[in-house]
Write a protein that holds these residues in place. Structure first.
Motif, mmCIF file in Angstrom:
data_model
loop_
_atom_site.group_PDB
_atom_site.id
_atom_site.type_symbol
_atom_site.label_atom_id
_atom_site.label_comp_id
_atom_site.label_asym_id
_atom_site.label_seq_id
_atom_site.Cartn_x
_atom_site.Cartn_y
_atom_site.Cartn_z
ATOM 1 N N LYS A 193 0.869 -1.177 0.000
ATOM 2 C CA LYS A 193 0.000 0.000 0.000
ATOM 3 C C LYS A 193 0.906 1.227 0.000
ATOM 4 O O LYS A 193 1.188 1.797 1.050
ATOM 5 N N PRO A 194 1.380 1.637 -1.150
ATOM 6 C CA PRO A 194 2.379 2.710 -1.202
ATOM 7 C C PRO A 194 1.833 4.034 -0.678
ATOM 8 O O PRO A 194 0.660 4.354 -0.852
ATOM 9 N N ILE A 195 2.713 4.792 -0.051
ATOM 10 C CA ILE A 195 2.340 6.074 0.538
ATOM 11 C C ILE A 195 3.243 7.171 -0.017
ATOM 12 O O ILE A 195 4.443 6.956 -0.224
ATOM 13 N N SER A 196 2.657 8.336 -0.251
ATOM 14 C CA SER A 196 3.429 9.453 -0.809
ATOM 15 C C SER A 196 4.272 10.108 0.273
ATOM 16 O O SER A 196 3.992 10.004 1.476
ATOM 17 N N ASP A 197 5.303 10.820 -0.153
ATOM 18 C CA ASP A 197 6.147 11.554 0.787
ATOM 19 C C ASP A 197 5.329 12.563 1.589
ATOM 20 O O ASP A 197 5.494 12.693 2.805
ATOM 21 N N ASP A 198 4.448 13.293 0.914
ATOM 22 C CA ASP A 198 3.683 14.329 1.596
ATOM 23 C C ASP A 198 2.704 13.743 2.610
ATOM 24 O O ASP A 198 2.558 14.265 3.722
ATOM 25 N N PRO A 219 2.388 0.646 11.988
ATOM 26 C CA PRO A 219 2.506 0.423 10.541
ATOM 27 C C PRO A 219 1.540 1.351 9.827
ATOM 28 O O PRO A 219 0.456 1.663 10.348
ATOM 29 N N ILE A 220 1.917 1.814 8.646
ATOM 30 C CA ILE A 220 1.034 2.720 7.917
ATOM 31 C C ILE A 220 1.264 2.591 6.418
ATOM 32 O O ILE A 220 2.392 2.402 5.960
ATOM 33 N N GLY A 221 0.169 2.657 5.678
ATOM 34 C CA GLY A 221 0.240 2.636 4.223
ATOM 35 C C GLY A 221 -0.566 3.773 3.643
ATOM 36 O O GLY A 221 -1.191 4.551 4.370
ATOM 37 N N GLY A 222 -0.578 3.870 2.341
ATOM 38 C CA GLY A 222 -1.350 4.896 1.666
ATOM 39 C C GLY A 222 -2.785 4.451 1.433
ATOM 40 O O GLY A 222 -3.196 3.370 1.862
ATOM 41 N N PRO A 223 -3.570 5.283 0.749
ATOM 42 C CA PRO A 223 -4.989 4.985 0.551
ATOM 43 C C PRO A 223 -5.218 3.894 -0.483
ATOM 44 O O PRO A 223 -4.365 3.624 -1.325
ATOM 45 N N GLY A 224 -6.379 3.269 -0.407
ATOM 46 C CA GLY A 224 -6.774 2.297 -1.426
ATOM 47 C C GLY A 224 -6.357 0.881 -1.112
ATOM 48 O O GLY A 224 -5.826 0.572 -0.044
ATOM 49 N N GLU A 225 -6.615 0.012 -2.072
ATOM 50 C CA GLU A 225 -6.302 -1.406 -1.930
ATOM 51 C C GLU A 225 -4.814 -1.667 -2.145
ATOM 52 O O GLU A 225 -4.109 -0.848 -2.726
ATOM 53 N N VAL A 291 1.319 -5.503 6.665
ATOM 54 C CA VAL A 291 1.395 -6.027 8.024
ATOM 55 C C VAL A 291 1.480 -7.554 7.982
ATOM 56 O O VAL A 291 0.729 -8.213 7.258
ATOM 57 N N LEU A 292 2.415 -8.086 8.745
ATOM 58 C CA LEU A 292 2.627 -9.529 8.808
ATOM 59 C C LEU A 292 1.862 -10.089 10.007
ATOM 60 O O LEU A 292 2.034 -9.623 11.137
ATOM 61 N N ASP A 293 1.028 -11.074 9.757
ATOM 62 C CA ASP A 293 0.290 -11.738 10.835
ATOM 63 C C ASP A 293 1.218 -12.765 11.477
ATOM 64 O O ASP A 293 1.562 -13.772 10.850
ATOM 65 N N PRO A 294 1.654 -12.548 12.719
ATOM 66 C CA PRO A 294 2.612 -13.475 13.329
ATOM 67 C C PRO A 294 2.035 -14.862 13.559
ATOM 68 O O PRO A 294 2.774 -15.841 13.634
ATOM 69 N N ALA A 295 0.728 -14.944 13.652
ATOM 70 C CA ALA A 295 0.094 -16.247 13.903
ATOM 71 C C ALA A 295 0.118 -17.130 12.664
ATOM 72 O O ALA A 295 0.308 -18.345 12.749
ATOM 73 N N THR A 296 -0.081 -16.518 11.488
ATOM 74 C CA THR A 296 -0.148 -17.295 10.253
ATOM 75 C C THR A 296 1.109 -17.169 9.400
ATOM 76 O O THR A 296 1.327 -17.987 8.502
ATOM 77 N N GLY A 297 1.922 -16.129 9.656
ATOM 78 C CA GLY A 297 3.084 -15.882 8.821
ATOM 79 C C GLY A 297 2.728 -15.312 7.465
ATOM 80 O O GLY A 297 3.561 -15.278 6.559
ATOM 81 N N ARG A 298 1.494 -14.821 7.324
ATOM 82 C CA ARG A 298 1.041 -14.263 6.055
ATOM 83 C C ARG A 298 0.870 -12.757 6.160
ATOM 84 O O ARG A 298 0.570 -12.222 7.220
ATOM 85 N N ALA A 301 -3.344 -7.450 3.973
ATOM 86 C CA ALA A 301 -3.624 -6.114 3.440
ATOM 87 C C ALA A 301 -4.693 -5.414 4.265
ATOM 88 O O ALA A 301 -4.622 -4.208 4.503
ATOM 89 N N GLN A 302 -5.691 -6.173 4.732
ATOM 90 C CA GLN A 302 -6.779 -5.557 5.486
ATOM 91 C C GLN A 302 -6.306 -5.032 6.832
ATOM 92 O O GLN A 302 -6.872 -4.074 7.373
ATOM 93 N N ALA A 303 -5.275 -5.647 7.385
ATOM 94 C CA ALA A 303 -4.753 -5.209 8.682
ATOM 95 C C ALA A 303 -3.744 -4.073 8.554
ATOM 96 O O ALA A 303 -3.267 -3.555 9.565
ATOM 97 N N THR A 304 -3.433 -3.686 7.325
ATOM 98 C CA THR A 304 -2.468 -2.611 7.094
ATOM 99 C C THR A 304 -3.200 -1.279 7.042
ATOM 100 O O THR A 304 -3.969 -1.026 6.117
#
Length: 334
Positions: A193-198, A219-225, A291-298, A301-304
């Motif tokens: 989930k790419p995020i812009s500099d601004d 953790p933080i990402g940009g908008p959208g899928e 975001v990495l789910d430590p329980a599943t190792g996967r 995207a929804q948790a990001t």
């Protein structure tokens, strides 16, 4: 543009590391827009040449200091003045082991100690989401400093962003020249989930007054899928009005290059460094920046979390129209 601070909170004296990078400049702009007093410590790119204070946004104060020398930090950086907040956007330029441990760890530790002596009570650290799954030297160095910060007794906010626009823009000119878009495997191995500099700069600046972001790793990402490399290529071709063309690079090719360079690197140090750079490239080619789910190792995207309004594809459109220029930096894979 001036931005109001919440509840009319007072402006802070903010010490900034890494303020001349693209994210650093965006963060300095956001800090200044909120009325804070900003002092940026600059390290020279060329030890024999001058630093360039004009690289900073107008209104920020630039001071050249050697982050590896505590005496220089105190004398040339702090200058006996008090500060409230330390914001660090500092990062090693190559990710190689010596560079990473010197900058991502030791320079940060030195600055932390100097800032604490100057009265800083809150540290905002720009880290990276890839430290969730540490394999590389620079990831271990970043984690070591994160630990030092959390154990310092100061309030902290550790921000781990996903991919940056500049890191995903290296193939635009290649595709404009009629070449195919390169992807590893099927182009679906990873997502981000790419995020812009601004958007990231504003998020970091807002951490000063956001009590709910204190003493947290965010953790933080940009908008959208979440976006895959294949989706990046497809959208770029659509912007150019062309049929998508991809060249699929097998991950095994990277493994072979790493093996050869690692073997030769036992005799030639320069090749050992190239092997590490190849390992960095392989990591980003095979691991999602989510975001990495430590329980599943996967990767999830929804948790990001998402923030901001700038999208990667809008940025691509500006680059294609010539309205923006990508400043890519040292960590670009392509």
């Amino acid at each position: 543009m001036r931005v109001d601070r919440p509840d009319d909170s007072p402006p802070r004296r903010v010490l900034v590391l890494g303020g001349t990078g693209t994210i650093g400049r965006a963060t300095v702009r956001a800090l200044l827009a909120r009325g804070h007093v900003v002092v940026c410590l600059i390290r020279r790119r060329d030890p024999l040449g001058p630093a360039d204070p004009t690289a900073l946004p107008k209104g920020a104060t630039a001071r050249v200091a050697d982050l590896m020398d505590p005496a220089s930090l105190a004398r040339d950086g702090i200058c006996g003045e008090p500060f409230d907040v330390l914001v660090s956007c500092l990062a090693s330029r190559t990710g190689l082991p010596d560079d990473a441990w010197a900058i991502d760890y030791q320079a940060q530790v030195n600055a932390l100690r100097a800032a604490e002596a100057a009265g800083v009570t809150h540290v905002i650290l720009l880290s990276a989401i890839c430290v969730q799954k540490p394999i590389l030297a620079f990831q271990h160095a970043k984690l070591a400093f994160e630990q030092a910060l959390t154990e310092s007794g100061l309030a902290y906010t550790i921000v781990r962003p996903t991919a940056f626009f500049k890191s995903l823009s290296g193939q635009i000119q290649r595709v404009q020249r009629g070449k195919p878009f390169l992807v590893f495997g099927d182009g679906l191995l990873t997502a981000c989930k790419p995020i812009s500099d601004d958007d990231l700069g504003r998020y970091l600046a807002d951490c000063i007054d956001a009590e709910d972001r204190r003493n947290r790793v965010l953790p933080i990402g940009g908008p959208g899928e979440a976006i895959t490399p294949k989706a990046q290529g497809e959208h770029l071709f659509a912007l150019l009005g062309r049929e998508p063309r991809f060249r699929h690079v097998p991950v095994a090719l990277l493994d072979g290059i790493i093996a050869v360079l690692s073997t030769l690197g036992r005799l030639v140090p320069a090749l050992a460094a190239k092997a590490e750079l190849a390992r960095i490239g392989r990591y980003y080619a095979t691991e999602s920046m989510l975001v990495l789910d430590p329980a599943t190792g996967r990767y999830d995207a929804q948790a990001t979390p998402s923030t901001g309004s700038d999208t990667l594809f809008d940025y691509y459109a500006r680059l294609v129209r010539g309205e923006a220029v990508a400043e890519r930096g040292d960590h670009a894979v392509f």
